[in-house]
Design a protein around this motif. Structure first.
Motif, PDB file in Angstrom:
ATOM      1  N   ASP A  50       0.827  -1.212   0.000  1.00  0.00           N
ATOM      2  CA  ASP A  50       0.000   0.000   0.000  1.00  0.00           C
ATOM      3  C   ASP A  50       0.863   1.265   0.000  1.00  0.00           C
ATOM      4  O   ASP A  50       0.497   2.266  -0.612  1.00  0.00           O
ATOM      5  CB  ASP A  50      -0.951   0.019   1.192  1.00  0.00           C
ATOM      6  CG  ASP A  50      -2.197  -0.825   0.963  1.00  0.00           C
ATOM      7  OD1 ASP A  50      -2.480  -1.199  -0.205  1.00  0.00           O
ATOM      8  OD2 ASP A  50      -2.890  -1.119   1.953  1.00  0.00           O
ATOM      9  N   ARG A  53       1.749   1.552  -3.589  1.00  0.00           N
ATOM     10  CA  ARG A  53       0.560   1.870  -4.391  1.00  0.00           C
ATOM     11  C   ARG A  53       0.145   3.328  -4.226  1.00  0.00           C
ATOM     12  O   ARG A  53      -0.205   4.002  -5.197  1.00  0.00           O
ATOM     13  CB  ARG A  53      -0.590   0.948  -4.009  1.00  0.00           C
ATOM     14  CG  ARG A  53      -1.853   1.155  -4.835  1.00  0.00           C
ATOM     15  CD  ARG A  53      -2.972   0.179  -4.475  1.00  0.00           C
ATOM     16  NE  ARG A  53      -2.511  -1.205  -4.523  1.00  0.00           N
ATOM     17  CZ  ARG A  53      -2.447  -2.024  -3.465  1.00  0.00           C
ATOM     18  NH1 ARG A  53      -2.841  -1.621  -2.271  1.00  0.00           N
ATOM     19  NH2 ARG A  53      -2.008  -3.253  -3.602  1.00  0.00           N
ATOM     20  N   PHE A  54       0.173   3.824  -3.004  1.00  0.00           N
ATOM     21  CA  PHE A  54      -0.318   5.175  -2.729  1.00  0.00           C
ATOM     22  C   PHE A  54       0.795   6.219  -2.623  1.00  0.00           C
ATOM     23  O   PHE A  54       0.545   7.341  -2.195  1.00  0.00           O
ATOM     24  CB  PHE A  54      -1.169   5.173  -1.451  1.00  0.00           C
ATOM     25  CG  PHE A  54      -2.403   4.323  -1.575  1.00  0.00           C
ATOM     26  CD1 PHE A  54      -3.400   4.651  -2.479  1.00  0.00           C
ATOM     27  CD2 PHE A  54      -2.546   3.176  -0.805  1.00  0.00           C
ATOM     28  CE1 PHE A  54      -4.535   3.858  -2.606  1.00  0.00           C
ATOM     29  CE2 PHE A  54      -3.670   2.375  -0.925  1.00  0.00           C
ATOM     30  CZ  PHE A  54      -4.667   2.711  -1.829  1.00  0.00           C
ATOM     31  N   GLN A  55       2.015   5.850  -3.008  1.00  0.00           N
ATOM     32  CA  GLN A  55       3.162   6.767  -3.000  1.00  0.00           C
ATOM     33  C   GLN A  55       3.311   7.480  -1.656  1.00  0.00           C
ATOM     34  O   GLN A  55       3.514   8.696  -1.599  1.00  0.00           O
ATOM     35  CB  GLN A  55       3.048   7.788  -4.132  1.00  0.00           C
ATOM     36  CG  GLN A  55       3.032   7.190  -5.491  1.00  0.00           C
ATOM     37  CD  GLN A  55       2.877   8.228  -6.587  1.00  0.00           C
ATOM     38  OE1 GLN A  55       2.647   9.405  -6.340  1.00  0.00           O
ATOM     39  NE2 GLN A  55       3.001   7.785  -7.825  1.00  0.00           N
ATOM     40  N   ARG A  56       3.211   6.707  -0.597  1.00  0.00           N
ATOM     41  CA  ARG A  56       3.295   7.302   0.742  1.00  0.00           C
ATOM     42  C   ARG A  56       4.708   7.795   1.030  1.00  0.00           C
ATOM     43  O   ARG A  56       5.688   7.236   0.564  1.00  0.00           O
ATOM     44  CB  ARG A  56       2.870   6.284   1.796  1.00  0.00           C
ATOM     45  CG  ARG A  56       1.393   5.980   1.720  1.00  0.00           C
ATOM     46  CD  ARG A  56       0.961   5.027   2.801  1.00  0.00           C
ATOM     47  NE  ARG A  56      -0.461   4.786   2.732  1.00  0.00           N
ATOM     48  CZ  ARG A  56      -1.023   3.612   3.011  1.00  0.00           C
ATOM     49  NH1 ARG A  56      -0.283   2.588   3.399  1.00  0.00           N
ATOM     50  NH2 ARG A  56      -2.326   3.477   2.911  1.00  0.00           N
TER      51      ARG A  56
END
Length: 135
Positions: A50, A53-56
């Protein structure tokens, strides 16, 4: 990133914590890198699917990087400024030492961030590098 692709982005970036700042080997990685490098965590968690996926803006740091930037402070939960952007330290690697590698820095000296997040830093880093060359 799909499947078991082993994407990695490597940058030497300015990393700051408070008044402390250093040029650090910052690597954009995928979660599979944990098993590929055979590393374990001293604290916190590793970069997740995640996060990618969410470029955290999260980071896992090596022991030497922690010492040089944070001193004796606990790493997890601290905020690092990487290339002008705030990243939360979510994990601290156990001491790794020297591994067989063609790269020049030890894993203990590195900061790992999600590969997709590192890719967003590429254009800015190239602009900064070009400015240094031109001046």
């Amino acid at each position: 990133m799909a499947g078991n692709s082993r994407a990695r982005v490597v940058h030497y970036l300015l990393v700051r914590y408070g008044a402390e700042s250093r040029m650090v080997d910052v690597r954009g990685i995928e979660p599979v890198m944990r098993d590929l490098r055979g590393v374990t965590l001293a604290a916190g968690r590793f970069i997740s699917a995640d996060d990618v996926r969410f470029q955290r803006r999260v980071a896992v740091i090596g022991q030497t990087a922690r010492q040089r930037l944070l001193g004796p402070r606990p790493a997890v939960g601290q905020q690092l400024d990487i290339n002008g952007q705030s990243f939360e330290v979510v994990g601290l690697l156990d001491r790794v030492g020297t591994q067989l590698s063609r790269w020049r820095t030890e894993t203990d000296e590195q900061v790992w961030i999600p590969v997709t997040t590192a890719q967003t830093l590429t254009e800015l880093q190239l602009d900064i590098s070009a400015a240094r060359i031109c001046t």
